[in-house]
Design a protein around this motif. Structure first.
Motif, short mmCIF file in Angstrom:
data_model
loop_
_atom_site.label_atom_id
_atom_site.label_comp_id
_atom_site.label_asym_id
_atom_site.label_seq_id
_atom_site.Cartn_x
_atom_site.Cartn_y
_atom_site.Cartn_z
N ASN A 177 0.75 -1.21 -0.08
CA ASN A 177 0.10 0.04 0.11
C ASN A 177 0.89 1.44 0.04
O ASN A 177 0.55 2.35 -0.52
N SER A 178 2.02 1.26 0.61
CA SER A 178 2.80 2.38 0.58
C SER A 178 3.41 2.89 -0.83
O SER A 178 3.78 3.96 -0.86
N ILE A 179 3.66 1.93 -1.70
CA ILE A 179 4.08 2.31 -3.13
C ILE A 179 2.78 2.38 -3.94
O ILE A 179 3.20 2.91 -5.06
N ARG A 180 1.75 2.01 -3.47
CA ARG A 180 0.45 2.40 -4.59
C ARG A 180 0.24 3.49 -5.13
O ARG A 180 0.17 3.51 -6.54
N PRO A 181 0.52 4.54 -4.62
CA PRO A 181 0.27 5.93 -5.10
C PRO A 181 1.32 6.30 -6.16
O PRO A 181 1.29 6.93 -7.10
N PHE A 182 2.59 5.78 -5.90
CA PHE A 182 3.75 5.99 -6.81
C PHE A 182 3.92 5.12 -7.90
O PHE A 182 4.22 5.67 -9.11
N LEU A 183 3.70 3.94 -7.83
CA LEU A 183 4.11 2.90 -8.80
C LEU A 183 3.14 3.01 -10.11
O LEU A 183 3.70 2.97 -11.31
N PRO A 184 1.82 3.14 -10.11
CA PRO A 184 1.43 3.40 -11.42
C PRO A 184 1.50 4.62 -12.16
O PRO A 184 1.82 4.55 -13.49
N HIS A 185 1.75 5.75 -11.61
CA HIS A 185 2.31 6.89 -12.15
C HIS A 185 3.39 6.82 -12.79
O HIS A 185 3.81 7.23 -13.84
N SER A 186 4.73 5.91 -11.96
CA SER A 186 5.58 5.87 -12.66
C SER A 186 5.81 4.99 -13.86
O SER A 186 6.39 5.20 -14.96
N LEU A 187 4.99 4.07 -13.77
CA LEU A 187 4.83 2.86 -14.94
C LEU A 187 4.23 3.71 -16.14
O LEU A 187 4.71 3.46 -17.20
N ASP A 188 3.36 4.51 -15.73
CA ASP A 188 2.53 5.30 -16.78
C ASP A 188 3.61 6.28 -17.56
O ASP A 188 3.66 6.35 -18.88
N GLN A 189 4.71 6.83 -16.76
CA GLN A 189 5.39 7.87 -17.32
C GLN A 189 6.64 6.90 -18.26
O GLN A 189 6.96 7.17 -19.37
N VAL A 190 7.07 5.81 -17.65
CA VAL A 190 8.01 4.81 -18.49
C VAL A 190 7.25 4.43 -19.78
O VAL A 190 7.89 4.57 -21.02
N TYR A 191 6.02 4.06 -19.69
CA TYR A 191 5.10 3.66 -21.16
C TYR A 191 5.27 4.99 -22.02
O TYR A 191 5.46 4.67 -23.15
N ARG A 192 4.97 6.00 -21.52
CA ARG A 192 4.95 7.36 -22.48
C ARG A 192 6.27 7.55 -22.94
O ARG A 192 6.50 7.97 -24.05
N LEU A 193 7.21 7.38 -22.40
CA LEU A 193 8.81 7.72 -22.84
C LEU A 193 8.96 6.73 -23.89
O LEU A 193 9.50 6.93 -25.00
N ALA A 194 8.37 5.34 -23.55
CA ALA A 194 9.03 4.26 -24.41
C ALA A 194 8.12 4.36 -25.96
O ALA A 194 8.67 4.28 -26.92
N LYS A 195 6.76 5.02 -25.57
CA LYS A 195 6.02 5.26 -26.86
C LYS A 195 6.46 6.40 -27.75
O LYS A 195 6.51 6.19 -28.90
N SER A 196 6.94 7.39 -26.95
CA SER A 196 7.55 8.30 -27.68
C SER A 196 8.94 8.08 -28.22
O SER A 196 9.12 8.53 -29.41
N VAL A 197 9.74 7.36 -27.82
CA VAL A 197 10.95 6.78 -28.33
C VAL A 197 10.44 6.23 -29.50
O VAL A 197 11.13 6.25 -30.70
N HIS A 198 9.63 5.13 -29.59
CA HIS A 198 9.22 4.06 -30.66
C HIS A 198 8.50 5.00 -31.62
O HIS A 198 9.10 4.89 -32.83
N ASN A 199 7.86 6.06 -31.36
CA ASN A 199 7.35 6.90 -32.52
C ASN A 199 8.27 7.75 -33.17
O ASN A 199 8.17 7.86 -34.36
N THR A 200 9.30 8.17 -32.57
CA THR A 200 10.32 8.82 -32.78
C THR A 200 11.34 8.16 -34.03
O THR A 200 11.56 8.54 -35.20
N GLU A 201 11.48 6.87 -33.52
CA GLU A 201 12.26 6.04 -34.36
C GLU A 201 11.45 5.53 -35.67
O GLU A 201 11.93 5.52 -36.73
#
Length: 189
Positions: free
Chosen positions: A159-183
């Protein structure tokens, strides 16, 4: 799984269902509760009850709570050392150790020898485990993994990481998607 979506109050509710031993100072026939029967209550004879009931009886001066063995200073010192020496999470003596300890320290402080040292050891154990958890999450995010398994975590730790983890994973997904779109756009040019 459902555990990740719990808030702190729900985790505490689960913890209060855990059994605890009390020594009553009253006489009462068996109580028929939805969660199961408890009792009978006889003065001086230990009986197992849900934690919430033990706390209620203690608050009304109807019993003495028998402090679990794992909440002793020596046991906690051993657990702290074990946790510090291990690279992975160790098995905790109680799945809701922090909540149970906080409730018992509030309800029965005189029943816990060296209660201040016990509080310090609990905080040290918590800090060690949360540090490991944060490192594990950081490693997972950096590895760009799609799933992870962390054994022996308690509900409160998850429960202590619950607020942090989904937001972090969402940011990682957006960065990966951005890199993929750029490539993709560079290969089309």
């Amino acid at each position: 799984m459902g555990l990740v979506t719990m808030d702190a109050a729900e985790v505490e509710f689960l913890a209060e269902k855990l059994p605890i031993t009390v020594v009553p100072n009253f006489t009462q026939d068996k109580l028929y509760l939805i969660s199961g029967d408890v009792g009978p209550f006889t003065p001086g004879i230990p009986v197992e009850v849900p934690l919430w009931l033990g706390l209620n009886l203690r608050q009304r001066s109807k019993c003495r709570i028998v402090i679990p063995d794992w909440l002793q200073e020596e046991k906690l010192a051993e657990k702290k050392e074990e946790e510090a020496q291990s690279k992975v999470f160790t098995e905790m003596p109680c799945e809701h150790y922090m909540i149970v300890a906080q409730l018992l320290l509030s309800a029965e402080p005189e029943g816990i020898p060296n209660s201040q040292q016990v509080k310090t050891l609990l905080k040290d154990i918590w800090d060690l485990r949360i540090s490991k958890l944060r490192s594990s999450v950081a490693d997972f995010i950096l590895s760009e993994g799609s799933h992870a398994k962390l054994d022996r975590l308690t509900h409160m730790e998850i429960n202590s990481i619950r607020p942090f983890l989904p937001h972090s994973l969402d940011q990682v997904y957006r960065l990966a998607k951005s890199v993929h779109n750029t490539e993709l756009s560079q290969t089309q040019d």
